[in-house]
Design a protein around this motif. Sequence first.
Motif, PDB file in Angstrom:
ATOM      1  N   ASP A 100       0.835  -1.194   0.000  1.00 61.38           N
ATOM      2  CA  ASP A 100       0.000   0.000   0.000  1.00 61.38           C
ATOM      3  C   ASP A 100       0.872   1.248   0.000  1.00 61.38           C
ATOM      4  OD1 ASP A 100      -2.361   1.542   0.244  1.00 61.38           O
ATOM      5  OD2 ASP A 100      -1.944   1.781   2.383  1.00 61.38           O
ATOM      6  N   ASP A 101       1.667   1.392   1.063  1.00 58.92           N
ATOM      7  CA  ASP A 101       2.442   2.606   1.257  1.00 58.92           C
ATOM      8  C   ASP A 101       3.930   2.326   1.024  1.00 58.92           C
ATOM      9  OD1 ASP A 101       2.569   5.382   2.183  1.00 58.92           O
ATOM     10  OD2 ASP A 101       3.708   4.530   3.849  1.00 58.92           O
ATOM     11  N   VAL A 102       4.556   3.149   0.180  1.00 56.06           N
ATOM     12  CA  VAL A 102       5.962   2.940  -0.155  1.00 56.06           C
ATOM     13  C   VAL A 102       6.845   3.081   1.082  1.00 56.06           C
ATOM     14  CG1 VAL A 102       7.899   3.903  -1.442  1.00 56.06           C
ATOM     15  CG2 VAL A 102       5.695   3.623  -2.566  1.00 56.06           C
ATOM     16  N   ALA A 103       6.547   4.076   1.908  1.00 55.12           N
ATOM     17  CA  ALA A 103       7.361   4.300   3.107  1.00 55.12           C
ATOM     18  C   ALA A 103       7.334   3.075   4.025  1.00 55.12           C
ATOM     19  CB  ALA A 103       6.868   5.542   3.852  1.00 55.12           C
ATOM     20  N   ASP A 104       6.180   2.480   4.182  1.00 52.54           N
ATOM     21  CA  ASP A 104       6.070   1.286   5.033  1.00 52.54           C
ATOM     22  C   ASP A 104       6.950   0.165   4.497  1.00 52.54           C
ATOM     23  OD1 ASP A 104       4.294   2.520   6.698  1.00 52.54           O
ATOM     24  OD2 ASP A 104       2.498   1.650   5.762  1.00 52.54           O
ATOM     25  N   ALA A 105       6.953   0.006   3.179  1.00 53.79           N
ATOM     26  CA  ALA A 105       7.754  -1.065   2.573  1.00 53.79           C
ATOM     27  C   ALA A 105       9.245  -0.837   2.827  1.00 53.79           C
ATOM     28  CB  ALA A 105       7.470  -1.131   1.074  1.00 53.79           C
ATOM     29  N   VAL A 106       9.680   0.409   2.736  1.00 51.47           N
ATOM     30  CA  VAL A 106      11.099   0.719   2.970  1.00 51.47           C
ATOM     31  C   VAL A 106      11.457   0.466   4.436  1.00 51.47           C
ATOM     32  CG1 VAL A 106      12.845   2.540   2.939  1.00 51.47           C
ATOM     33  CG2 VAL A 106      11.178   2.385   1.078  1.00 51.47           C
ATOM     34  N   CYS A 107      10.596   0.920   5.326  1.00 50.10           N
ATOM     35  CA  CYS A 107      10.861   0.740   6.755  1.00 50.10           C
ATOM     36  C   CYS A 107      10.975  -0.746   7.114  1.00 50.10           C
ATOM     37  CB  CYS A 107       9.752   1.393   7.596  1.00 50.10           C
ATOM     38  SG  CYS A 107       9.741   3.190   7.470  1.00 50.10           S
ATOM     39  N   ALA A 108      10.081  -1.547   6.556  1.00 47.57           N
ATOM     40  CA  ALA A 108      10.106  -2.992   6.838  1.00 47.57           C
ATOM     41  C   ALA A 108      11.432  -3.603   6.377  1.00 47.57           C
ATOM     42  CB  ALA A 108       8.932  -3.672   6.147  1.00 47.57           C
ATOM     43  N   ALA A 109      11.873  -3.217   5.187  1.00 49.46           N
ATOM     44  CA  ALA A 109      13.119  -3.766   4.649  1.00 49.46           C
ATOM     45  C   ALA A 109      14.318  -3.315   5.488  1.00 49.46           C
ATOM     46  CB  ALA A 109      13.283  -3.350   3.188  1.00 49.46           C
ATOM     47  N   LEU A 110      14.288  -2.061   5.922  1.00 51.48           N
ATOM     48  CA  LEU A 110      15.397  -1.552   6.746  1.00 51.48           C
ATOM     49  C   LEU A 110      15.579  -2.422   7.980  1.00 51.48           C
ATOM     50  CD1 LEU A 110      14.723   2.321   6.725  1.00 51.48           C
ATOM     51  CD2 LEU A 110      16.689   1.151   5.708  1.00 51.48           C
ATOM     52  N   LYS A 111      14.470  -2.777   8.565  1.00 51.16           N
ATOM     53  CA  LYS A 111      14.492  -3.558   9.799  1.00 51.16           C
ATOM     54  C   LYS A 111      14.888  -5.004   9.497  1.00 51.16           C
ATOM     55  CE  LYS A 111      11.692  -3.766  13.946  1.00 51.16           C
ATOM     56  NZ  LYS A 111      10.834  -4.916  14.211  1.00 51.16           N
ATOM     57  N   ASP A 112      14.204  -5.597   8.521  1.00 51.47           N
ATOM     58  CA  ASP A 112      14.417  -7.014   8.224  1.00 51.47           C
ATOM     59  C   ASP A 112      15.833  -7.295   7.746  1.00 51.47           C
ATOM     60  OD1 ASP A 112      11.838  -7.504   8.950  1.00 51.47           O
ATOM     61  OD2 ASP A 112      11.043  -7.473   6.909  1.00 51.47           O
ATOM     62  N   TRP A 113      16.429  -6.344   7.084  1.00 53.27           N
ATOM     63  CA  TRP A 113      17.765  -6.575   6.537  1.00 53.27           C
ATOM     64  C   TRP A 113      18.867  -6.013   7.429  1.00 53.27           C
ATOM     65  CZ3 TRP A 113      16.111  -4.682   0.979  1.00 53.27           C
ATOM     66  CH2 TRP A 113      15.276  -5.672   0.409  1.00 53.27           C
ATOM     67  N   ASN A 114      18.437  -5.488   8.556  1.00 53.53           N
ATOM     68  CA  ASN A 114      19.413  -4.997   9.528  1.00 53.53           C
ATOM     69  C   ASN A 114      20.353  -3.944   8.913  1.00 53.53           C
ATOM     70  OD1 ASN A 114      20.542  -4.804  12.012  1.00 53.53           O
ATOM     71  ND2 ASN A 114      21.867  -6.615  11.787  1.00 53.53           N
ATOM     72  N   ILE A 115      19.744  -2.976   8.272  1.00 53.49           N
ATOM     73  CA  ILE A 115      20.511  -1.935   7.580  1.00 53.49           C
ATOM     74  C   ILE A 115      21.133  -0.964   8.590  1.00 53.49           C
ATOM     75  CG2 ILE A 115      20.331   0.012   5.952  1.00 53.49           C
ATOM     76  CD1 ILE A 115      19.914  -2.714   4.607  1.00 53.49           C
ATOM     77  N   GLY A 116      22.381  -0.617   8.369  1.00 55.42           N
ATOM     78  CA  GLY A 116      23.061   0.317   9.254  1.00 55.42           C
ATOM     79  C   GLY A 116      23.046   1.742   8.740  1.00 55.42           C
ATOM     80  N   LYS A 117      22.955   1.887   7.408  1.00 57.93           N
ATOM     81  CA  LYS A 117      22.936   3.233   6.834  1.00 57.93           C
ATOM     82  C   LYS A 117      21.997   3.268   5.639  1.00 57.93           C
ATOM     83  CE  LYS A 117      25.894   6.959   5.165  1.00 57.93           C
ATOM     84  NZ  LYS A 117      27.249   7.519   5.267  1.00 57.93           N
ATOM     85  N   LEU A 118      21.151   4.296   5.642  1.00 64.40           N
ATOM     86  CA  LEU A 118      20.213   4.493   4.542  1.00 64.40           C
ATOM     87  C   LEU A 118      20.610   5.751   3.776  1.00 64.40           C
ATOM     88  CD1 LEU A 118      17.485   4.129   2.998  1.00 64.40           C
ATOM     89  CD2 LEU A 118      16.424   5.480   4.823  1.00 64.40           C
ATOM     90  N   CYS A 119      20.741   5.611   2.452  1.00 61.10           N
ATOM     91  CA  CYS A 119      21.101   6.761   1.618  1.00 61.10           C
ATOM     92  C   CYS A 119      20.039   6.960   0.544  1.00 61.10           C
ATOM     93  CB  CYS A 119      22.444   6.528   0.928  1.00 61.10           C
ATOM     94  SG  CYS A 119      23.787   6.162   2.067  1.00 61.10           S
ATOM     95  N   PHE A 120      19.535   8.146   0.445  1.00 63.08           N
ATOM     96  CA  PHE A 120      18.658   8.450  -0.681  1.00 63.08           C
ATOM     97  C   PHE A 120      18.760   9.927  -1.023  1.00 63.08           C
ATOM     98  CE2 PHE A 120      15.972   8.771   3.123  1.00 63.08           C
ATOM     99  CZ  PHE A 120      15.322   9.990   2.953  1.00 63.08           C
ATOM    100  N   GLU A 121      18.493  10.227  -2.281  1.00 60.28           N
ATOM    101  CA  GLU A 121      18.598  11.593  -2.777  1.00 60.28           C
ATOM    102  C   GLU A 121      17.462  12.447  -2.222  1.00 60.28           C
ATOM    103  OE1 GLU A 121      19.589  12.857  -7.164  1.00 60.28           O
ATOM    104  OE2 GLU A 121      17.466  12.411  -7.037  1.00 60.28           O
ATOM    105  N   SER A 122      17.797  13.631  -1.776  1.00 64.21           N
ATOM    106  CA  SER A 122      16.788  14.562  -1.261  1.00 64.21           C
ATOM    107  C   SER A 122      15.801  14.943  -2.367  1.00 64.21           C
ATOM    108  CB  SER A 122      17.504  15.803  -0.729  1.00 64.21           C
ATOM    109  OG  SER A 122      16.605  16.854  -0.600  1.00 64.21           O
ATOM    110  N   ASP A 123      14.526  15.030  -1.995  1.00 59.77           N
ATOM    111  CA  ASP A 123      13.469  15.353  -2.956  1.00 59.77           C
ATOM    112  C   ASP A 123      12.570  16.413  -2.317  1.00 59.77           C
ATOM    113  OD1 ASP A 123      11.116  15.381  -4.509  1.00 59.77           O
ATOM    114  OD2 ASP A 123      11.386  13.290  -5.105  1.00 59.77           O
ATOM    115  N   THR A 124      12.390  17.534  -3.005  1.00 56.48           N
ATOM    116  CA  THR A 124      11.713  18.682  -2.390  1.00 56.48           C
ATOM    117  C   THR A 124      10.213  18.754  -2.669  1.00 56.48           C
ATOM    118  OG1 THR A 124      12.370  20.004  -4.299  1.00 56.48           O
ATOM    119  CG2 THR A 124      13.749  20.157  -2.332  1.00 56.48           C
TER     120      THR A 124
END
Length: 550
Positions: A100-124
């Motif tokens: 449903d929500d893109v942000a939710d999908a990213v958050c779930a992956a961050l947790k499940d994959w034990n990510i230490g650093k998230l990088c993404f391009e700023s969008d205004t």
Amino acid sequence: MEAATAATAAMVWFRKGLRVHDNPALDAARRYGAGAASARRLYPVFVLDPRYLRPDPAASSPGSARAGVARIRFLLESLSDLDARLRRLGSRLLLLRARDDVADAVCAALKDWNIGKLCFESDTEPYALARDKKVTDFALASGIEVFTPVSHTLFDPAEIIKKNGGRPPLTYQSFVSIAGEPPDPIMEEYSELPPLGDTGEYELLPVPTVEELGYVDISEEEIPPFRGGETEALRRMKESLQNKEWVAKFEKPKGDPSAFLKPSTTVLSPYLKFGCLSSRYFYHCIQDVYKSVRNHTKPPVSLIGQLLWRDFFYTVSYGTPNFDRMKGNKICKQIPWSENEELFVAWRDGQTGYPWIDAIMIQLRKWGWMHHLARHSVACFLTRGDMFIHWEKGRDVFERLLIDSDWAINNGNWMWLSCSSFFYQYHRIYSPITFGKKYDPNGNYIRHFIPVLKDMPREYIYEPWTAPLSIQKKANCIIGKDYPKPVVDHETASKECKKRMGEAYASSRLDANPTKGKTLNSSRRKMPHGDQDTSNSTISKLLKRNSRAE
DNA sequence: TTAGAGTTGGCCCC
DNA sequence: GGGGCCAACTCTAA
């Protein structure tokens, strides 16, 4: 060692910026954990948004509610190319589908994959700001490092606004004088990227085709001549820049809006929109060409000038609340646009009876791209020129259908063309007949996009309703049957529009300065003789309204 | 308060 | 195709 080791896994989350070159987010993600004892892992992620991609059968043309099928195709091509380029570096694109929500999908992956650093391009853009805040808040609360470089634009809009005393510069010249030189692009070319991290139970999708997304009735749609992706972006840029004389002499207003077999501009806008091409890298390459020629054009009309326009609109949009609407938007003139669904639909569907206008709208629907001046023609026609319909209605159509659809630039230009902001000379109206004729007297552009008019003789191609019936018969095109009669009379409609714009401007002067009768008097004196009566009555109405307001 | 500038109009004249 | 006019806009700098 198979599972991602804590604190050495980085995610680069692609949204725009669909490229490997000059990509600071990717660069930072790939460096994360360098020198540490544990193995580094990289997760290059893109999340498919069903709300963006799901077919909408109720839409006025093939596509989803948010995007026409041409832009969806361009996005998918860009993702395929990005995946291929990452694979060449020993990685790949991890394509996820949001339920449903893109942000939710990213958050779930961050947790499940034990990510230490998230990088993404700023969008205004407002939509992106809300989405990214959700993800950033989650990441920081989970102890994940977050890096969001500015790399979509040449400059950081927030920095320009700060330099200008907290307000965005509202003229191009003031923007240019503040901006200076943009940062250099990252020129390093990678030979490999860190290995992929373990994605566990996640279902990784191949890049779908438009057909797989459920677009079934598009076999007859003309496929736009522009292919998405970084590879094509770089090829296209090199091809344009190869002709040094053309680059040096480039003057935007002198381009031909009717050229479609070989457009008179670079058509790099969709690549800049999706970030297949870095604006800083493009800027750098143009400067390289300038170094090798004696003379070159300057902003605002030069190629560099075009990139600066892009940044100008990004900056103003970032610093202006409610930039995408008239109400509550401080830089936007408040104009009482009329509502006329019938006229609007005729405009949207390329059925106005003015071949020049209709051909442009059909090119928009089929290709998702038209020349800048062609966009001006139809935007002027819809709003202050002929129909007096709200610019937001036209903005919505462009936003959905353009492959280079860009929130800041699209809204900015609609305000510009409707004389709602930036530009105010509402007496200058594009003629739906003579403007196109100037560039393409034979009407080849019209004949291509409106085949029913292909045999109309040259002298009637821009005004087919003036052709005698015998000629219409011979051309197999009866006006009113095979092709519509004009839905408005340009002569009278444009006069009426000018009058209404004058009234709206007088009203806004009153709103801005209600206590000063002087402004009012001087504007009355300037009224032409013939309009004296109507303008006086209008002004007295405005005065009444104004006193009521107080 | 005012002069001058402002990415890209149409029309008529030469 | 270039120049002047149309009729007059807003914003900025002085």
